[in-house]
Design a protein around this motif. Structure first.
Motif, PDB file in Angstrom:
ATOM      1  N   GLU A 109      39.486  46.544  29.161  1.00  0.00           N
ATOM      2  CA  GLU A 109      40.436  45.462  29.442  1.00  0.00           C
ATOM      3  C   GLU A 109      39.743  44.360  30.236  1.00  0.00           C
ATOM      4  OE1 GLU A 109      44.155  48.617  29.759  1.00  0.00           O
ATOM      5  OE2 GLU A 109      42.799  48.233  31.434  1.00  0.00           O
ATOM      6  N   VAL A 110      39.880  43.119  29.782  1.00  0.00           N
ATOM      7  CA  VAL A 110      39.078  42.015  30.309  1.00  0.00           C
ATOM      8  C   VAL A 110      39.930  41.035  31.107  1.00  0.00           C
ATOM      9  CG1 VAL A 110      37.323  42.188  28.523  1.00  0.00           C
ATOM     10  CG2 VAL A 110      39.347  40.775  28.132  1.00  0.00           C
ATOM     11  N   PHE A 111      39.242  40.236  31.909  1.00  0.00           N
ATOM     12  CA  PHE A 111      39.890  39.235  32.755  1.00  0.00           C
ATOM     13  C   PHE A 111      39.834  37.873  32.079  1.00  0.00           C
ATOM     14  CE2 PHE A 111      39.989  36.125  36.236  1.00  0.00           C
ATOM     15  CZ  PHE A 111      41.064  36.586  36.977  1.00  0.00           C
ATOM     16  N   THR A 112      40.894  37.105  32.235  1.00  0.00           N
ATOM     17  CA  THR A 112      40.871  35.701  31.835  1.00  0.00           C
ATOM     18  C   THR A 112      41.280  34.870  33.036  1.00  0.00           C
ATOM     19  OG1 THR A 112      43.153  35.824  31.015  1.00  0.00           O
ATOM     20  CG2 THR A 112      41.397  36.175  29.420  1.00  0.00           C
ATOM     21  N   GLY A 113      40.437  33.906  33.373  1.00  0.00           N
ATOM     22  CA  GLY A 113      40.689  33.077  34.539  1.00  0.00           C
ATOM     23  C   GLY A 113      39.430  32.916  35.363  1.00  0.00           C
ATOM     24  N   ASP A 114      39.602  32.515  36.619  1.00  0.00           N
ATOM     25  CA  ASP A 114      38.476  32.210  37.498  1.00  0.00           C
ATOM     26  C   ASP A 114      38.307  33.274  38.575  1.00  0.00           C
ATOM     27  OD1 ASP A 114      38.243  29.882  36.051  1.00  0.00           O
ATOM     28  OD2 ASP A 114      39.265  28.633  37.545  1.00  0.00           O
ATOM     29  N   ILE A 115      37.071  33.669  38.806  1.00  0.00           N
ATOM     30  CA  ILE A 115      36.718  34.539  39.926  1.00  0.00           C
ATOM     31  C   ILE A 115      35.755  33.760  40.816  1.00  0.00           C
ATOM     32  CG2 ILE A 115      35.639  36.691  40.654  1.00  0.00           C
ATOM     33  CD1 ILE A 115      36.521  37.960  38.059  1.00  0.00           C
ATOM     34  N   ALA A 116      36.106  33.650  42.096  1.00  0.00           N
ATOM     35  CA  ALA A 116      35.290  32.874  43.028  1.00  0.00           C
ATOM     36  C   ALA A 116      34.385  33.759  43.875  1.00  0.00           C
ATOM     37  CB  ALA A 116      36.190  32.034  43.937  1.00  0.00           C
ATOM     38  N   GLU A 117      34.898  34.928  44.275  1.00  0.00           N
ATOM     39  CA  GLU A 117      34.113  35.791  45.163  1.00  0.00           C
ATOM     40  C   GLU A 117      34.670  37.208  45.096  1.00  0.00           C
ATOM     41  OE1 GLU A 117      32.216  35.590  49.703  1.00  0.00           O
ATOM     42  OE2 GLU A 117      33.385  33.922  48.887  1.00  0.00           O
ATOM     43  N   ILE A 118      33.778  38.190  45.158  1.00  0.00           N
ATOM     44  CA  ILE A 118      34.163  39.600  45.197  1.00  0.00           C
ATOM     45  C   ILE A 118      33.262  40.311  46.203  1.00  0.00           C
ATOM     46  CG2 ILE A 118      34.218  41.793  43.956  1.00  0.00           C
ATOM     47  CD1 ILE A 118      34.983  40.399  41.470  1.00  0.00           C
ATOM     48  N   ALA A 119      33.870  41.144  47.048  1.00  0.00           N
ATOM     49  CA  ALA A 119      33.111  41.980  47.978  1.00  0.00           C
ATOM     50  C   ALA A 119      33.626  43.410  47.868  1.00  0.00           C
ATOM     51  CB  ALA A 119      33.259  41.476  49.410  1.00  0.00           C
ATOM     52  N   CYS A 120      32.712  44.370  47.724  1.00  0.00           N
ATOM     53  CA  CYS A 120      33.066  45.783  47.599  1.00  0.00           C
ATOM     54  C   CYS A 120      32.354  46.580  48.692  1.00  0.00           C
ATOM     55  CB  CYS A 120      32.663  46.326  46.231  1.00  0.00           C
ATOM     56  SG  CYS A 120      33.339  45.404  44.823  1.00  0.00           S
ATOM     57  N   TYR A 121      33.088  47.474  49.333  1.00  0.00           N
ATOM     58  CA  TYR A 121      32.555  48.315  50.410  1.00  0.00           C
ATOM     59  C   TYR A 121      32.791  49.780  50.072  1.00  0.00           C
ATOM     60  CZ  TYR A 121      32.857  43.938  53.096  1.00  0.00           C
ATOM     61  OH  TYR A 121      32.732  42.639  53.530  1.00  0.00           O
ATOM     62  N   ASP A 122      31.928  50.655  50.607  1.00  0.00           N
ATOM     63  CA  ASP A 122      32.171  52.082  50.418  1.00  0.00           C
ATOM     64  C   ASP A 122      32.793  52.697  51.672  1.00  0.00           C
ATOM     65  OD1 ASP A 122      29.975  52.144  52.076  1.00  0.00           O
ATOM     66  OD2 ASP A 122      28.766  53.460  50.799  1.00  0.00           O
ATOM     67  N   ARG A 123      33.696  51.952  52.271  1.00  0.00           N
ATOM     68  CA  ARG A 123      34.553  52.442  53.347  1.00  0.00           C
ATOM     69  C   ARG A 123      35.805  51.577  53.360  1.00  0.00           C
ATOM     70  NH1 ARG A 123      34.730  49.480  58.270  1.00  0.00           N
ATOM     71  NH2 ARG A 123      33.214  47.774  58.381  1.00  0.00           N
ATOM     72  N   VAL A 124      36.808  52.014  54.098  1.00  0.00           N
ATOM     73  CA  VAL A 124      38.033  51.237  54.257  1.00  0.00           C
ATOM     74  C   VAL A 124      37.872  50.336  55.476  1.00  0.00           C
ATOM     75  CG1 VAL A 124      40.506  51.343  54.737  1.00  0.00           C
ATOM     76  CG2 VAL A 124      39.466  52.998  53.169  1.00  0.00           C
TER      77      VAL A 124
END
Length: 437
Positions: free
Chosen positions: A204-219
């Motif tokens: 399943e794909v995204f349509t639109g704009d992505i400006a920034e993403i950050a992923c962490y391996d903790r909460v």
């Protein structure tokens, strides 16, 4: 992450200085993946993005080896900053792991529409939109949590998800407003790669704009999350929703909230789901929540413990102090009481004319066809609507437009998942109540 790596990620982000020296994703430990459109260089406006550099220090650059499937670089996407645009057939992939038991994902996005499924971050745990619904999906179990707050297609917004298998919880925020926080079992993981704008499991794909993403391996904790989200909202002019609360060290510093309710607030047998936890996750300080709930409690007659709501108010004032917002989730056990209007007024009189109050309406699986509940809700709106500093949280209206069968255990009381939605609703409404004049 080492101090050296944290300094490196700060240096790599030097082209953007957050307002007032605000936070950037690299300020926080356990950063796995950090993609921001303003770090892309050497790509012309409207050209394809072959590689989106990862600033986490792990070099999990997001790429696509097939030229026609690469997203597009838009130089002036929002707030004079670039974005990466996905058209529904364009995707990127990275080797960043997605199978950790503790996760935080923060994304700045603007979908092109609110129809269909749009993956923001794919992998073992998929963070996505389905129509206007913000969701967390497990690769094997399927849907495990859905926020009650809708996404928008007309504005940029900051969406956050947290997952903790150790505590068995999932959280979602739209800006700094909690749209879901509750107990949820995710199960084991196997997939271990990241899809940007695509689910690596279902495609399943995204349509639109992505400006920034950050992923962490903790909460991230509440202060970290709200500080970072606030900075990202300023950076990208992510103004939706407009009525966001300030982070806990802003509006809510030193503030208190008190909630008094019946079995729908007491929630016996609902596991680890509870109203105080949802209020804290909405921004109220830990230790700043006073709670009283008991099965069968009416608006203001003695409950099973012998206390009226007016007496509960006095207990709160004596033992906790004066809260900044009073929350009353009462009425379901008084639908037929001839003096229910007098009971409501007595409660409002007891907190004082200057107190800020949130009173929620009554909702059930079949409330729209129950004349006694409709009459009660009309009365609550009339009496509370005439009082200054008062906000009515219309749980009935929300149930009427969003109700799902799996929320209810008996048509009135709720399942664990249903209580999680209701708690998040009450927590969000408490923010609005804190801001009323």
């Amino acid at each position: 992450m080492s101090i050296t790596a944290r300094r490196l990620t700060r240096a790599l982000s030097a082209e953007y200085t957050p307002p007032g020296g605000g936070a950037v994703p690299g300020d926080y430990t356990n950063l796995l993946l950090w993609l921001k459109a303003d770090a892309i260089t050497g790509v012309a406006d409207g050209a394809a993005v072959a590689s989106w550099p990862d600033l986490s220090g792990h070099n999990y650059h997001a790429t696509n080896s097939t030229a026609i499937e690469r997203p597009t670089f838009i130089v002036n996407g929002t707030n004079s900053l670039p974005v990466v645009r996905f058209n529904g057939s364009q995707t990127l992939g990275a080797n960043a792991p997605t199978s950790g038991g503790e996760q935080t994902v923060i994304a700045v996005i603007k979908p092109s529409s609110l129809s269909g499924v749009k993956t923001i971050r794919g992998g073992a745990v998929q963070f996505r939109l389905e129509d206007d619904s913000i969701q967390v999906v497990h690769e094997g179990v399927g849907l495990i949590a859905k926020a009650f707050l809708p996404a928008a297609s007309t504005e940029f917004q900051v969406l956050t998800m947290t997952l903790s298998t150790s505590s068995g919880t999932v959280g979602m925020w739209l800006g700094n407003v909690c749209g879901w926080y509750g107990a949820q079992s995710a199960g084991p993981f196997s997939a271990d790669t990241t899809g940007i704008g695509v689910s690596t499991i279902w495609g399943e794909v995204f349509t639109g704009d992505i400006a920034e993403i950050a992923c962490y391996d903790r909460v991230l904790d509440d202060t970290e999350r709200t500080t970072l989200v606030t900075s990202l909202r300023q950076k990208w002019n992510a103004v939706y929703p407009a009525d966001l609360p300030a982070p806990p060290n802003g509006v809510f510093t030193g503030q208190k909230v008190a909630i008094i309710g019946d079995s729908l607030t007491y929630q016996s047998g609902a596991g680890s789901v509870n109203v105080p936890a949802s209020l804290v996750n909405a921004g109220w300080p830990s230790g700043g929540v006073w709670f009283y709930g008991v099965d069968g409690k009416t608006i203001n007659t003695p409950d099973a413990g012998g206390y009226t709501t007016v007496q509960n108010i006095q207990q709160c004032l004596t033992n906790f102090g004066t809260p900044d917002v009073w929350i009353f989730t009462l009425g379901g056990n008084s639908v037929g009481a001839p003096d229910r209007a007098d009971q409501i007024q007595a409660v409002l009189d007891a907190v004082g004319s200057e107190a800020k109050v949130l009173w929620t309406t009554m909702g059930t699986a079949n409330a729209a066809n129950d004349s006694s509940i409709l009459s009660l809700n009309t009365l609550i709106k009339q009496i509370c609507g005439d009082r200054p500093h008062t906000y009515v949280g219309d749980w009935f209206a929300y149930c009427f437009t969003h109700v799902q069968d799996n929320w209810w255990s008996d048509g009135v009381h709720m399942t664990t998942g249903g209580y999680a939605v209701r708690n998040a609703f009450v927590a969000q409404q408490s923010i609005y109540a804190s801001l009323v004049e």
